[in-house]
Design an enzyme around this catalytic site. Structure first.
Site, PDB file in Angstrom:
ATOM      1  CG  HIS A   1      -0.147   0.122   2.510  1.00 15.09           C
ATOM      2  ND1 HIS A   1       0.147   1.319   3.099  1.00 15.09           N
ATOM      3  CD2 HIS A   1       0.432  -0.827   3.276  1.00 15.09           C
ATOM      4  CE1 HIS A   1       0.859   1.117   4.175  1.00 15.09           C
ATOM      5  NE2 HIS A   1       1.050  -0.184   4.306  1.00 15.09           N
TER       6      HIS A   1
ATOM      7  CG  HIS B   1      12.723  -5.333 -13.837  1.00 13.21           C
ATOM      8  ND1 HIS B   1      13.674  -6.132 -14.391  1.00 13.21           N
ATOM      9  CD2 HIS B   1      11.715  -6.158 -13.477  1.00 13.21           C
ATOM     10  CE1 HIS B   1      13.267  -7.394 -14.362  1.00 13.21           C
ATOM     11  NE2 HIS B   1      12.081  -7.434 -13.799  1.00 13.21           N
TER      12      HIS B   1
HETATM   13  O1  JB2 Z   1      16.683  -1.517 -29.942  1.00 13.71           O
HETATM   14  C1  JB2 Z   1      16.145  -2.628 -29.936  1.00 13.71           C
HETATM   15  C2  JB2 Z   1      16.736  -3.771 -29.316  1.00 13.71           C
HETATM   16  N1  JB2 Z   1      17.895  -3.968 -28.627  1.00 13.71           N
HETATM   17  C3  JB2 Z   1      17.910  -5.264 -28.269  1.00 13.71           C
HETATM   18  N2  JB2 Z   1      14.925  -2.818 -30.524  1.00 13.71           N
HETATM   19  C4  JB2 Z   1      14.301  -4.037 -30.558  1.00 13.71           C
HETATM   20  N3  JB2 Z   1      13.107  -4.123 -31.146  1.00 13.71           N
HETATM   21  N4  JB2 Z   1      14.851  -5.130 -29.980  1.00 13.71           N
HETATM   22  C5  JB2 Z   1      16.039  -4.998 -29.369  1.00 13.71           C
HETATM   23  N5  JB2 Z   1      16.797  -5.890 -28.723  1.00 13.71           N
HETATM   24  C6  JB2 Z   1      16.401  -7.291 -28.556  1.00 13.71           C
HETATM   25  O2  JB2 Z   1      15.888  -7.472 -27.244  1.00 13.71           O
HETATM   26  C7  JB2 Z   1      17.550  -8.283 -28.650  1.00 13.71           C
HETATM   27  O3  JB2 Z   1      17.885  -8.546 -30.002  1.00 13.71           O
HETATM   28  C8  JB2 Z   1      16.968  -9.492 -27.939  1.00 13.71           C
HETATM   29  O4  JB2 Z   1      16.240 -10.349 -28.803  1.00 13.71           O
HETATM   30  C9  JB2 Z   1      15.997  -8.855 -26.912  1.00 13.71           C
HETATM   31  C10 JB2 Z   1      16.497  -8.952 -25.479  1.00 13.71           C
HETATM   32  O5  JB2 Z   1      16.378 -10.295 -25.090  1.00 13.71           O
HETATM   33  P1  JB2 Z   1      17.046 -10.894 -23.773  1.00 13.71           P
HETATM   34  O6  JB2 Z   1      16.466 -12.243 -23.555  1.00 13.71           O
HETATM   35  O7  JB2 Z   1      18.510 -10.753 -23.872  1.00 13.71           O
HETATM   36  O8  JB2 Z   1      16.626  -9.900 -22.602  1.00 13.71           O
HETATM   37  P2  JB2 Z   1      15.183  -9.572 -22.008  1.00 13.71           P
HETATM   38  O9  JB2 Z   1      15.233  -8.162 -21.638  1.00 13.71           O
HETATM   39  O10 JB2 Z   1      14.095 -10.035 -22.889  1.00 13.71           O
HETATM   40  O11 JB2 Z   1      15.113 -10.463 -20.688  1.00 13.71           O
HETATM   41  C11 JB2 Z   1      15.897 -10.152 -19.561  1.00 13.71           C
HETATM   42  O12 JB2 Z   1      15.128  -9.434 -18.594  1.00 13.71           O
HETATM   43  C12 JB2 Z   1      14.003 -10.169 -18.115  1.00 13.71           C
HETATM   44  C13 JB2 Z   1      13.236  -9.269 -17.167  1.00 13.71           C
HETATM   45  C14 JB2 Z   1      16.414 -11.452 -18.983  1.00 13.71           C
HETATM   46  O13 JB2 Z   1      17.331 -11.171 -17.972  1.00 13.71           O
HETATM   47  C15 JB2 Z   1      15.277 -12.279 -18.442  1.00 13.71           C
HETATM   48  O14 JB2 Z   1      15.766 -13.448 -17.787  1.00 13.71           O
HETATM   49  C16 JB2 Z   1      14.460 -11.450 -17.443  1.00 13.71           C
HETATM   50  N6  JB2 Z   1      13.335 -12.236 -16.974  1.00 13.71           N
END
Ligand code: JB2
Length: 221
Positions: free
Chosen positions: A146, A155
């Site tokens: 609350h 995050h």
């Molecule tokens: O400028 C961008 C860009 N930069 C990186 N534009 C777009 N459209 N996509 C972008 N990306 C993409 O984000 C990368 O190519 C990659 O496919 C994706 C990031 O994926 P990743 O699995 O490395 O991180 P995440 O942020 O999705 O997940 C993290 O954070 C979550 C909260 C991980 O640590 C997870 O385990 C966690 N749960």
């Protein structure tokens, strides 16, 4: 879920966090017609949990003209806060609206306020009178008690707990399972390590870890 609205939706990012969002979109009936954009060209033409990855961010403007009205920034990594903000601002500048995603198994008090682009994932709880800023991730099983306030782009990682009246700045990362005791303030761009128990205010850009949490370095590049 109501809040996401009726327009077709664009997920920006196709990594781990995007898979969690895509799964929730299926559950709330918003996956149909949605598309994904990713910076990695080798992903283009593939799919993410059934959602087509159609290209990179250069498509945002043309999609805007093709019936896509809403977006979610689907990148959640600890190094991604500046990127999350840049992507959010770019999409808004192009006339897209940031959706609000509430997983059906989350609990959000009626008196709580969710900012544009906020993502409340499975088993997260947002209690009475809490205010969540724009582009915030309340990850799986997190608890925002609350009267808490969470600043833009922050995050709150899985199972982290903010006790009553905590104020979290902008672009803050609260690590997995961390606990922030009541009424404390966590400054902008601070990082709280996984499992930490925070018993004192944390200044901007500090990195703290441990039980009780202590400063270990500064955040930033
Ligand atoms: O400028 C961008 C860009 N930069 C990186 N534009 C777009 N459209 N996509 C972008 N990306 C993409 O984000 C990368 O190519 C990659 O496919 C994706 C990031 O994926 P990743 O699995 O490395 O991180 P995440 O942020 O999705 O997940 C993290 O954070 C979550 C909260 C991980 O640590 C997870 O385990 C966690 N749960």
């Amino acid at each position: 879920m109501g809040e996401v609205g009726t327009n077709r939706l664009i997920l920006i990012g196709a990594g781990g966090h995007a898979r969690v969002l895509a799964d929730a979109l299926h559950l709330v009936g918003r996956a149909e017609g949605a598309v994904v954009l990713d910076a990695q060209a080798d992903l283009h033409g593939t799919a993410l949990l059934g959602l087509p990855i159609v290209g990179g961010d250069e498509l945002l403007a043309s999609l805007r003209g093709e019936g896509f009205g809403e977006f979610l920034v689907a990148i959640g990594g600890i190094r991604g806060f500046g990127l999350r903000r840049r992507l959010f601002d770019r999409a808004v500048q192009l006339g897209l609206r940031a959706a609000i995603l509430r997983h059906p198994a989350s609990v959000v008090a009626e008196s709580a306020v969710l900012g544009a682009g906020s993502q409340v994932l499975a088993s997260a709880v947002v209690n009475a009178c809490a205010e969540i800023g724009e582009n915030v991730i309340l990850n799986t099983g997190s608890i925002v008690e609350h009267d808490c306030w969470v600043g833009a782009d922050s995050h709150i990682a899985p199972r982290a707990c903010l006790a009553g009246g905590v104020r979290i700045g902008r672009q803050v990362h609260i690590g997995v399972g961390a606990t922030i005791c009541e009424n404390l303030r966590i400054g902008d761009r601070a990082i709280v390590g996984a499992g930490a128990v925070v018993i004192r205010d944390v200044p901007p850009e500090a990195v703290v870890a441990g039980v009780p949490a202590k400063a270990i370095r500064r955040s930033g590049p």
